[in-house]
Design a protein around this motif. Structure first.
Motif, short mmCIF file in Angstrom:
data_model
loop_
_atom_site.label_atom_id
_atom_site.label_comp_id
_atom_site.label_asym_id
_atom_site.label_seq_id
_atom_site.Cartn_x
_atom_site.Cartn_y
_atom_site.Cartn_z
N UNK A 192 19.46 -19.93 112.02
CA UNK A 192 20.02 -18.62 111.66
C UNK A 192 19.69 -17.57 112.72
N UNK A 193 18.51 -17.65 113.30
CA UNK A 193 18.13 -16.68 114.34
C UNK A 193 19.07 -16.77 115.54
N UNK A 194 19.60 -17.94 115.78
CA UNK A 194 20.53 -18.13 116.89
C UNK A 194 21.97 -17.82 116.47
N UNK A 195 22.37 -18.32 115.33
CA UNK A 195 23.77 -18.25 114.93
C UNK A 195 24.21 -16.90 114.38
N UNK A 196 23.37 -16.22 113.60
CA UNK A 196 23.80 -14.95 113.02
C UNK A 196 24.10 -13.87 114.05
N UNK A 197 23.27 -13.69 115.08
CA UNK A 197 23.65 -12.70 116.09
C UNK A 197 24.98 -13.02 116.78
N UNK A 198 25.23 -14.30 117.01
CA UNK A 198 26.51 -14.70 117.62
C UNK A 198 27.66 -14.39 116.68
N UNK A 216 9.57 -29.99 102.71
CA UNK A 216 10.54 -28.96 102.34
C UNK A 216 10.44 -27.75 103.27
N UNK A 217 9.23 -27.36 103.62
CA UNK A 217 9.03 -26.20 104.50
C UNK A 217 9.59 -26.45 105.89
N UNK A 218 9.50 -27.67 106.37
CA UNK A 218 10.07 -28.00 107.68
C UNK A 218 11.58 -27.79 107.69
N UNK A 219 12.23 -28.13 106.58
CA UNK A 219 13.67 -27.89 106.46
C UNK A 219 14.00 -26.41 106.52
N UNK A 220 13.19 -25.59 105.83
CA UNK A 220 13.40 -24.15 105.86
C UNK A 220 13.17 -23.60 107.27
N UNK A 221 12.19 -24.14 107.96
CA UNK A 221 11.91 -23.69 109.32
C UNK A 221 13.10 -23.97 110.24
N UNK A 222 13.67 -25.16 110.12
CA UNK A 222 14.84 -25.50 110.95
C UNK A 222 16.02 -24.60 110.62
N UNK A 223 16.23 -24.33 109.34
CA UNK A 223 17.33 -23.46 108.93
C UNK A 223 17.11 -22.04 109.45
N UNK A 224 15.89 -21.56 109.36
CA UNK A 224 15.58 -20.22 109.85
C UNK A 224 15.78 -20.10 111.35
N UNK A 225 15.37 -21.11 112.08
CA UNK A 225 15.55 -21.11 113.53
C UNK A 225 17.02 -21.10 113.88
#
Length: 66
Positions: free
Chosen positions: A31-37, A20-29
Motif C-alpha cells: 500500500x505504501x507503494x501503490x496508493x501514492x501512485x 498473520x502479522x507477516x501478511x499484514x506487513x506485506x500488505x502495508x508495504x
C-alpha cells in the motif's frame, strides 16, 4: 476456577499470530507503494471533467486516497 495454560499451546498461538502479522506487513508495504501512485494518477481527474495534468489540481479521488 483454575487455569491450565500449556507453553506448547501458547507457542502455537504466537506462531499463528506471527504468520498473520507477516501478511499484514506485506500488505502495508504494498500500500505504501501503490496508493501514492493511484493518487497521482487519480489526481488528474478534477471536478467538472477536466484534467489537471502534471502539477494540476487534486481531484476528489486523489484527495480521498491521500
Amino acid at each position: 476456577m483454575g487455569w491450565d495454560i500449556k507453553p506448547s499451546g501458547v507457542q502455537g498461538v504466537v506462531n499463528k499470530t506471527i504468520t498473520a502479522a507477516e501478511g499484514f506487513q506485506k500488505a502495508g508495504t504494498s500500500l505504501q507503494t501503490e496508493l501514492p501512485e493511484a493518487a497521482k494518477h487519480a489526481g488528474t481527474v478534477t471536478p467538472g471533467g477536466g484534467t489537471g495534468g502534471e502539477g494540476g489540481g487534486m481531484g476528489p479521488i486523489a484527495g480521498a486516497l491521500g
